[in-house]
Design an enzyme around this catalytic site. Structure first.
Site, PDB file in Angstrom:
ATOM      1  CG  ASN A  41      -0.277  -0.008   2.530  1.00  0.00           C
ATOM      2  OD1 ASN A  41       0.960  -0.092   2.592  1.00  0.00           O
ATOM      3  ND2 ASN A  41      -1.032   0.071   3.605  1.00  0.00           N
TER       4      ASN A  41
ATOM      5  CG  HIS B 209       1.833   5.231   2.833  1.00  0.00           C
ATOM      6  ND1 HIS B 209       1.040   4.156   2.497  1.00  0.00           N
ATOM      7  CD2 HIS B 209       2.137   5.052   4.143  1.00  0.00           C
ATOM      8  CE1 HIS B 209       0.852   3.386   3.539  1.00  0.00           C
ATOM      9  NE2 HIS B 209       1.518   3.897   4.562  1.00  0.00           N
TER      10      HIS B 209
ATOM     11  CG  HIS C  47      -3.151   4.457   9.382  1.00  0.00           C
ATOM     12  ND1 HIS C  47      -4.322   3.740   9.425  1.00  0.00           N
ATOM     13  CD2 HIS C  47      -2.262   3.668   8.722  1.00  0.00           C
ATOM     14  CE1 HIS C  47      -4.141   2.573   8.826  1.00  0.00           C
ATOM     15  NE2 HIS C  47      -2.912   2.498   8.399  1.00  0.00           N
TER      16      HIS C  47
ATOM     17  CB  ALA D 219      -9.669   4.836   3.541  1.00  0.00           C
ATOM     18  N   GLY D 220      -8.531   2.659   5.605  1.00  0.00           N
ATOM     19  CA  GLY D 220      -8.680   1.294   6.117  1.00  0.00           C
ATOM     20  C   GLY D 220      -9.235   0.379   5.044  1.00  0.00           C
TER      21      GLY D 220
END
Lengths: 488, 143
Positions: free
Chosen positions: A210, A242, A411, A413-414
């Site tokens: 991710n 990220h 942290h 959207a999940g």
């Protein structure tokens, strides 16, 4: 999700934004579990076993107030993703590497620019290709900057300032990084040779999964005053990165989990899950992990710092203007996989707690002494990536976070879909083309990267940030829409 | 259900990560499909012709942890040395010891397809259990 993987335990509503798993749910729970979610999100949350993990974390010795989970909670290993747990070392509180995760100091940084969308619209393909070629990403892709083991140790001791001094960034970047890009108390000597081997050519690499680099446009400003203080203007271009501590951090966690296997027994600690192994913060084993974790955290800040430098070079190449003139200042950099010693009021007494944030972002309010001078009057920027098709958010920390969540917010959207489910849902579709139809140019190194990370694989970030906005944890500042995406 | 007499593996869903389930007639038989399952989470890894000997020998109290440690070692060899297991020469796997003699080859990046980076083989839901006709192992990798 098969029914045996659903959470079937108790879930009591506290208010519109919070749910409780009472400590009476299972033997060993020392405190309640509290999950931040609204009616829509709680349904998705209970479709996997992440609430069970919230309950398991409530069994950790010395845990204070509650085992908490943010609305982007999903099933992890040991701790859920989106979990926050604070332990009091003076009450036998423990440090658990599983409460930090393999990717120590995985985090997000945001860079603003003076460019507006129309400046990049016709160049976005070229910009994405240049970023893709400049910022190493994907499986096994080494960095362009190599560090000797001796250099790595210095880097892990000094943090961001070390790589900035070597020319990979600006002094203002250090100022705009959580903890100035360096946690005190790191001891690189505690890392194994294997960890150093894994890290020596990975500083300045994105990785995969991710992790991403996005070019975004500030689509909507909710709080003009605070956005202005962060340099965010509606219509302007931003860059979000990220990534974390790469193989070095993974190995630090791996080494610690192995070394700690028998430690809970030594201290009479009984755990519901092997992945929750831990040691008292004050023990030799606990201190050793903390020293190594801090070194890996400092490495991660250097990693994101070098990628910032590379992204600035890519923008310079594409637009022919130096990054300084493009106003590519770092807005902020936050860790979301970390454990830190922080002071909190517990029953009227100030206690130094060990705050685990596993997929949770620090969200300090205005006036907090740890914030850089430029943000002390507004609060800490909280960076919340959403998904590659819809939006990400910039929030600002509020006083409620100190009172409720040990200074923490969500942290991301999940995930709501597993990787396999996301790939299956992509059958017969072309995710890259779908993104292009939304005006987003995407490139991924891995064959299944775009499918696994497709927008539908994630919850709607708007729902997630709304819960914390409404709960008084962090307030919406700006919404960012992706226009260019790099995946590993 | 895959025939337990035939060593094999399948990948299964785990929200952000991936799970691998492995079957074999014997404990030792789990090693090859477990390695293949691990590599399948990364991609389709083609090995070159050069061979290097791998010797792994570890004792412990938990056979599932021994398997995990071996798989972690394979992951390290892949990430650090770009090598993958190619042939198993000898495997001794009991409740308290795992010994593997094997050959590894350099991963040929040109002929390989990479899906995703695996950070670690976790302890989460790690298990080896006896089933009719053999053994089943389960492990979750962190993506």
């Amino acid at each position: 999700m098969p029914s045996e993987q659903k959470y079937t335990g108790p879930m009591e509503r506290i208010d519109a934004n919070r749910w409780r798993i009472p400590k009476s749910y299972k033997p060993g729970m020392l405190v309640d579990g509290i999950i931040y979610a609204d009616d829509r999100l709680i349904e998705a949350i209970t479709s996997d076993k992440s609430p069970e993990q919230v309950a398991n974390v409530a069994c950790l010795p010395g845990i204070v107030r509650a085992s908490l989970a943010m609305p982007d909670i999903h099933w992890g290993y040991g701790f859920c993703i989106g979990g926050v747990a604070a332990t009091d070392p003076e009450q036998g509180g423990v440090i658990s590497p599983g409460g930090v995760g393999y990717d120590i100091n995985c985090g997000v940084r945001l860079i603003r620019t003076n460019l507006v969308y129309k400046d990049v619209r016709d160049e976005i393909g070229k910009l994405v290709n240049t970023l893709f070629d400049t910022v190493p990403c994907g499986v096994g892709k080494g960095g362009v900057i190599k560090f000797s083991k001796a250099d790595l140790r210095k880097l892990m001791n000094d943090g961001s300032a070390y790589v900035v001094k070597r020319g990979y960034g600006w002094d203002s970047d250090v100022e705009a990084t959580e903890a100035h890009g360096r946690i005190d108390g790191a001891d690189p000597e505690t890392l194994s040779d294997t960890a150093l081997d894994r890290g020596k050519d990975q500083c300045g690499t994105l990785g995969s999964g991710n992790h991403f680099l996005e070019v975004q446009v500030v689509e909507k400003v909710d709080d003009p005053k605070v956005a202005a203080a962060m340099g965010l203007i509606e219509g302007n271009i931003t860059v979000m990165i990220h990534s974390g501590s790469r193989g070095l951090g993974y190995q630090v966690c791996e080494d610690a989990l192995k070394e700690l296997q028998h430690v809970p027994g030594k201290y009479g600690i009984s755990l519901p899950d092997k992945q929750l192994v831990c040691a008292p913060v004050h023990s030799y084993e606990g201190q050793k992990y903390l020293k190594a974790m801090r070194a890996a955290a400092n490495f991660a800040w250097c990693n994101r710092q070098i990628m910032t430098h590379l992204a600035r070079e890519a923008f310079h190449d594409v637009f022919g203007v130096p990054a300084e003139r493009l106003g590519m200042n770092l807005v902020y950099d936050v860790a979301h996989n970390i454990a830190k010693m922080e002071p909190y009021d517990v029953d009227g007494k100030t206690c130094q707690l060990c705050v685990h944030r596993k997929g949770a972002t620090r969200a300090f309010p205005a006036g907090h002494p740890e914030l850089p001078e430029r943000y002390r009057h507004i609060g800490q920027p909280v960076l919340v990536p959403g998904d590659m098709g819809r939006a990400s958010y910039v929030l600002v920390g509020l006083q409620g976070s100190m009172e409720q969540t040990f200074g923490s917010s969500c942290h991301g959207a999940g995930r709501r879909m597993s990787r396999g489910a996301a790939i299956r849902a992509s059958k017969g579709r072309n995710i890259k083309r779908e993104l292009a139809e939304r005006g987003i140019v995407a490139r991924a190194r891995g064959r299944t990267g775009l499918e696994e990370e497709q927008p539908d694989a994630y919850k709607d970030v708007v729902q997630v940030v709304d819960v914390l906005h409404n709960a008084g944890i962090s307030r919406r500042v700006a919404k960012l829409r992706p226009v260019g995406v790099i995946k590993g | 259900m895959i025939n337990a007499m035939e060593p094999s593996y399948e990948l299964f869903d785990h929200t952000a990560d991936m799970g691998v389930r492995v079957w074999a007639e014997t404990l030792s038989g789990l090693i090859k499909p477990a390695a293949e399952g691990l590599y399948a989470t990364i991609g389709e890894l083609a090995a070159g012709v050069d061979a290097t000997h791998l010797h792994f020998d570890q004792s412990g109290e938990d056979r599932a942890v021994l398997l995990r440690d071996f798989l972690s070692h394979l992951l390290l060899l892949f990430e650090r040395d770009h090598r993958r297991l190619t042939d198993l020469d000898d495997v001794v796997f009991s409740d308290c010891r795992l010994m593997v003699d094997a050959a590894t080859g350099l991963v040929d990046a040109e002929r390989s397809v990479f899906h995703r980076e695996v950070k670690a083989v976790t302890y989460h839901e790690l298990e080896i259990r006896e089933i009719a006709g053999g053994f089943e192992a389960t492990f979750i990798v962190d993506i």
